[in-house]
Design an enzyme around this catalytic site. Structure first.
Site, PDB file in Angstrom:
ATOM      1  N   GLU A 126      -6.391 -44.788   5.556  1.00 10.53           N
ATOM      2  CA  GLU A 126      -7.659 -44.060   5.735  1.00 10.53           C
ATOM      3  C   GLU A 126      -8.533 -44.763   6.771  1.00 10.53           C
ATOM      4  O   GLU A 126      -9.245 -44.113   7.550  1.00 10.53           O
ATOM      5  CB  GLU A 126      -8.373 -43.922   4.383  1.00 10.53           C
ATOM      6  CG  GLU A 126      -7.646 -42.918   3.490  1.00 10.53           C
ATOM      7  CD  GLU A 126      -7.764 -43.186   2.001  1.00 10.53           C
ATOM      8  OE1 GLU A 126      -8.636 -43.969   1.583  1.00 10.53           O
ATOM      9  OE2 GLU A 126      -6.962 -42.606   1.240  1.00 10.53           O
ATOM     10  N   HIS A 178      -5.710 -50.044   5.660  1.00  7.54           N
ATOM     11  CA  HIS A 178      -5.392 -48.865   4.849  1.00  7.54           C
ATOM     12  C   HIS A 178      -5.307 -47.652   5.780  1.00  7.54           C
ATOM     13  O   HIS A 178      -6.058 -47.556   6.752  1.00  7.54           O
ATOM     14  CB  HIS A 178      -6.477 -48.661   3.785  1.00  7.54           C
ATOM     15  CG  HIS A 178      -6.092 -47.629   2.772  1.00  7.54           C
ATOM     16  ND1 HIS A 178      -6.187 -46.288   3.041  1.00  7.54           N
ATOM     17  CD2 HIS A 178      -5.578 -47.741   1.533  1.00  7.54           C
ATOM     18  CE1 HIS A 178      -5.747 -45.616   1.982  1.00  7.54           C
ATOM     19  NE2 HIS A 178      -5.370 -46.467   1.059  1.00  7.54           N
ATOM     20  N   SER A 237       0.356 -42.373  -4.741  1.00  5.09           N
ATOM     21  CA  SER A 237       0.542 -41.567  -5.954  1.00  5.09           C
ATOM     22  C   SER A 237       1.290 -42.300  -7.068  1.00  5.09           C
ATOM     23  O   SER A 237       2.035 -41.682  -7.828  1.00  5.09           O
ATOM     24  CB  SER A 237       1.224 -40.240  -5.625  1.00  5.09           C
ATOM     25  OG  SER A 237       0.404 -39.475  -4.750  1.00  5.09           O
ATOM     26  N   GLY A 240      -6.039 -43.178  -6.922  1.00  2.00           N
ATOM     27  CA  GLY A 240      -6.544 -42.250  -7.950  1.00  2.00           C
ATOM     28  C   GLY A 240      -6.378 -42.724  -9.383  1.00  2.00           C
ATOM     29  O   GLY A 240      -7.323 -42.677 -10.182  1.00  2.00           O
ATOM     30  N   LYS A 261     -11.623 -46.960  -3.640  1.00  3.91           N
ATOM     31  CA  LYS A 261     -12.123 -46.199  -2.482  1.00  3.91           C
ATOM     32  C   LYS A 261     -13.627 -45.941  -2.654  1.00  3.91           C
ATOM     33  O   LYS A 261     -14.322 -46.794  -3.204  1.00  3.91           O
ATOM     34  CB  LYS A 261     -11.315 -44.916  -2.295  1.00  3.91           C
ATOM     35  CG  LYS A 261      -9.809 -45.208  -2.267  1.00  3.91           C
ATOM     36  CD  LYS A 261      -8.956 -44.053  -1.821  1.00  3.91           C
ATOM     37  CE  LYS A 261      -7.491 -44.488  -1.837  1.00  3.91           C
ATOM     38  NZ  LYS A 261      -6.580 -43.437  -1.410  1.00  3.91           N
ATOM     39  N   ASN A 275      -7.426 -49.669  -5.988  1.00  7.41           N
ATOM     40  CA  ASN A 275      -8.304 -49.386  -4.845  1.00  7.41           C
ATOM     41  C   ASN A 275      -9.184 -48.198  -5.226  1.00  7.41           C
ATOM     42  O   ASN A 275      -8.728 -47.066  -5.244  1.00  7.41           O
ATOM     43  CB  ASN A 275      -7.423 -49.062  -3.629  1.00  7.41           C
ATOM     44  CG  ASN A 275      -8.228 -48.586  -2.432  1.00  7.41           C
ATOM     45  OD1 ASN A 275      -9.447 -48.710  -2.394  1.00  7.41           O
ATOM     46  ND2 ASN A 275      -7.531 -48.028  -1.452  1.00  7.41           N
ATOM     47  N   GLU A 302       2.576 -48.138   2.098  1.00 13.10           N
ATOM     48  CA  GLU A 302       2.003 -46.892   1.599  1.00 13.10           C
ATOM     49  C   GLU A 302       2.342 -45.744   2.553  1.00 13.10           C
ATOM     50  O   GLU A 302       1.629 -45.538   3.547  1.00 13.10           O
ATOM     51  CB  GLU A 302       0.479 -47.014   1.497  1.00 13.10           C
ATOM     52  CG  GLU A 302       0.006 -48.119   0.585  1.00 13.10           C
ATOM     53  CD  GLU A 302      -1.401 -47.847   0.079  1.00 13.10           C
ATOM     54  OE1 GLU A 302      -1.582 -47.804  -1.144  1.00 13.10           O
ATOM     55  OE2 GLU A 302      -2.311 -47.653   0.898  1.00 13.10           O
ATOM     56  N   GLY A 360      -2.566 -39.905  -2.317  1.00 12.28           N
ATOM     57  CA  GLY A 360      -3.489 -38.898  -2.832  1.00 12.28           C
ATOM     58  C   GLY A 360      -2.899 -37.500  -2.849  1.00 12.28           C
ATOM     59  O   GLY A 360      -3.622 -36.525  -3.044  1.00 12.28           O
TER      60      GLY A 360
HETATM   61  P1  PGA Z   1      -3.255 -42.919  -4.428  1.00 11.92           P
HETATM   62  O1  PGA Z   1      -3.844 -43.899  -3.287  1.00 11.92           O
HETATM   63  O2  PGA Z   1      -2.706 -43.807  -5.499  1.00 11.92           O
HETATM   64  O3  PGA Z   1      -4.434 -42.123  -4.866  1.00 11.92           O
HETATM   65  O4  PGA Z   1      -2.189 -42.098  -3.783  1.00 11.92           O
HETATM   66  C1  PGA Z   1      -3.166 -45.073  -2.954  1.00 11.92           C
HETATM   67  C2  PGA Z   1      -3.939 -45.796  -1.897  1.00 11.92           C
HETATM   68  O5  PGA Z   1      -4.530 -45.136  -1.029  1.00 11.92           O
HETATM   69  O6  PGA Z   1      -3.990 -47.042  -1.888  1.00 11.92           O
END
Ligand code: PGA
Length: 251
Positions: A97, A95, A213, A235, A11, A9, A167, A173
């Site tokens: 976010e 998600h 993460s 990330g 983003k 992803n 998640e 993140g």
């Molecule tokens: P991250 O994000 O691997 O940066 O923690 C995961 C996600 O939001 O799908």
């Protein structure tokens, strides 16, 4: 069918040129993945990224969101039929976010899930609890509510097409990953919830990814858990080497 999947992803990262470079290096570094590799770049990049990955087996294209209506006066939005016409196969929905910054609630997500399925694509439905919920040990009930509100209205045939991504928000993140045991506990609990709604055979067939993460160092241990079928990676999906190492961690 239960599948092993790593989905990247991106983003809101990478301009078009950078995104195409990243796609090419990912293809160079991943030879024979043990499962599906899904790239979820920003909307603008989808067509071009799709053209690059089309030549390779195991690689698939995902969008990060779509609108819940089929068409209409929704300035700035992108519909599911548009995505399907552009070769998109999966759509990430719910998600954390989107839930937090765009106030997407379960009822709206249920509409998006329907729209994605009606257009021949597969939802990657995200769920996961914030830290204060984990701290009071009500995380399983919290996730159960998200699944009931966003997914469990589906009939069996449609549910079969869904990929779930667990998640925990406190791990996204933040560099703070859930332990492999914490991931396993929740994934097993999700499978029990699915079994109650759709029966055990379908629960056993459902693909459940872990996200939060995931990196090159922890992927194999987390993916090694019996109820974890791969990961949704933020990330670390932006660096081809890291992403390839994560894909190599699939069982
Ligand atoms: P991250 O994000 O691997 O940066 O923690 C995961 C996600 O939001 O799908």
């Amino acid at each position: 069918m239960r599948q092993q999947i790593v989905a990247g992803n991106w983003k809101m990262s990478k301009n078009l040129e950078e995104g195409l470079e990243l796609t090419k290096s990912i293809l160079e570094k991943i030879d024979k993945p043990k499962g599906l590799v899904i790239l979820a770049p920003p909307f603008l990049h989808l067509r071009e990224v799709g053209k690059i990955i089309r030549v390779r087996k195991h690689f698939h294209l995902a969008a990060q969101n779509c609108h819940h209506e089929e068409k209409g006066a929704f300035t700035g939005e992108v519909s599911a039929p548009m995505l399907a016409s552009g070769g998109v196969e999966f759509v990430i929905l719910g998600h954390s976010e989107r839930r937090e910054y765009f106030k997407e609630k379960n009822a709206l997500l249920a509409q998006k899930v329907n729209m994605v399925l009606a257009n021949g694509m597969r939802p990657i439905f995200c769920c996961g609890e914030p830290l204060h919920i984990r701290d009071v040990n009500t995380h399983i009930g919290y996730v159960a509510k998200q699944l009931k509100g966003g997914l469990f209205h589906l009939n069996e045939e449609d549910f079969r097409k869904v990929v779930i991504a667990y998640e925990p928000i406190w791990a996204i993140g933040t560099g703070r990953t859930a332990s492999a045991q914490q991931a396993q506990e929740m994934h097993a609990a999700i499978r029990v919830l699915i079994a109650k709604r759709y029966g055990k055979p379908l629960a056993d067939e459902t693909t459940i990814l872990y996200g939060g993460s995931v990196n090159a160092a922890n992927a194999a241990e987390i993916f090694g858990m019996p109820d974890v079928d791969g990961g949704l990676v933020g990330g670390a999906s932006l660096k081809a080497d890291d992403f390839a190492a994560i894909v190599a961690g699939l069982k």
